[in-house]
Scaffold this motif. Structure first.
Motif: not given
Length: 215
Positions: A89-102, A104-119
């Motif tokens: 699972x890759x999370x693609x979100x606008x939220x970059x707080x350490x709480x949200x990242x934590x 997601x990672x604890x829930x099992x995300x293998x990737x975490x990107x912000x929606x402003x990431x390049x294609x």
């Protein structure tokens, strides 16, 4: 050697896209669909749909937003990984707080990107996660490390912090939680120490930046 464009759907990376905004969902579907080594097998508008469609299609990779109706991203991830702990699972979100990242990672995300990431960054992340790698930008790893290294607030301290962020004074906090002002002050001292701040204003700012409170 067979060219990637000649591969059938079964040989491609099968992706499930989940986002509650139709323009984002359709845009991601179009971008991924143009890749010779990928195919979108389903698109979901809610976390509930994401979990159900995963069960139906068993995609190779899920591209998942965190904030969605009915069931949020973490809830969807939890359900999916109950069915298959190795789900990618890759999370693609606008939220970059350490709480949200934590979370997601604890829930099992293998990737975490912000929606402003390049294609290309997004597509590369999907490929890496499909290959069994993790994909988290260095800047987000630093935030996650800071979160892990700091002491967690207790449930009562979180209640005090939330009321503090809503503008309540010590007396009002005490009345709301049925505790004395002295106890409120004790909780505030502990909160300040854990957040490494010196004032109420600074505590609120740091808590907001970490995603502990919503202003």
């Amino acid at each position: 050697m067979t060219d990637a464009s000649a591969q059938g759907p079964a040989a491609r990376i099968r992706v499930l896209v989940a986002d509650d905004h139709v323009t984002v969902r359709e845009g991601l579907t179009a971008i991924i669909g143009r890749q010779p080594d990928m195919i979108v097998v389903a698109a979901a508008a809610t976390g509930r749909d994401a979990a159900d469609l995963w069960l139906e299609h068993r995609p190779d990779v899920v591209l998942l937003d965190l904030r969605m109706p009915v069931l949020d991203g973490v809830g969807a991830m939890t359900e999916i990984r109950q069915q298959d702990p190795s789900a990618r699972i890759v999370v693609l979100t606008t939220f970059d707080t350490d709480h949200e990242i934590s979370r997601a990672i604890k829930a099992g995300a293998r990737g975490y990107l912000l929606k402003d990431a390049q294609r290309d960054e997004l597509l590369d992340c999907i490929r890496k996660v499909h290959a069994g790698e993790t994909c988290i930008p260095a800047s987000l790893v630093a935030k996650l490390a800071a979160s892990v290294s700091s002491e967690e607030l207790t449930g009562r301290e979180m209640h005090v912090l939330t009321l503090l962020a809503s503008g309540k004074g010590n007396r009002e906090i005490g009345l709301s939680l049925h505790i004395s002002e002295t106890t409120v002050k004790s909780h505030l001292r502990s909160i300040f120490n854990k957040l490494d701040v010196l004032s109420r204003t600074e505590a609120i700012a740091v808590a907001s930046r970490r995603g502990l409170v919503q202003l």
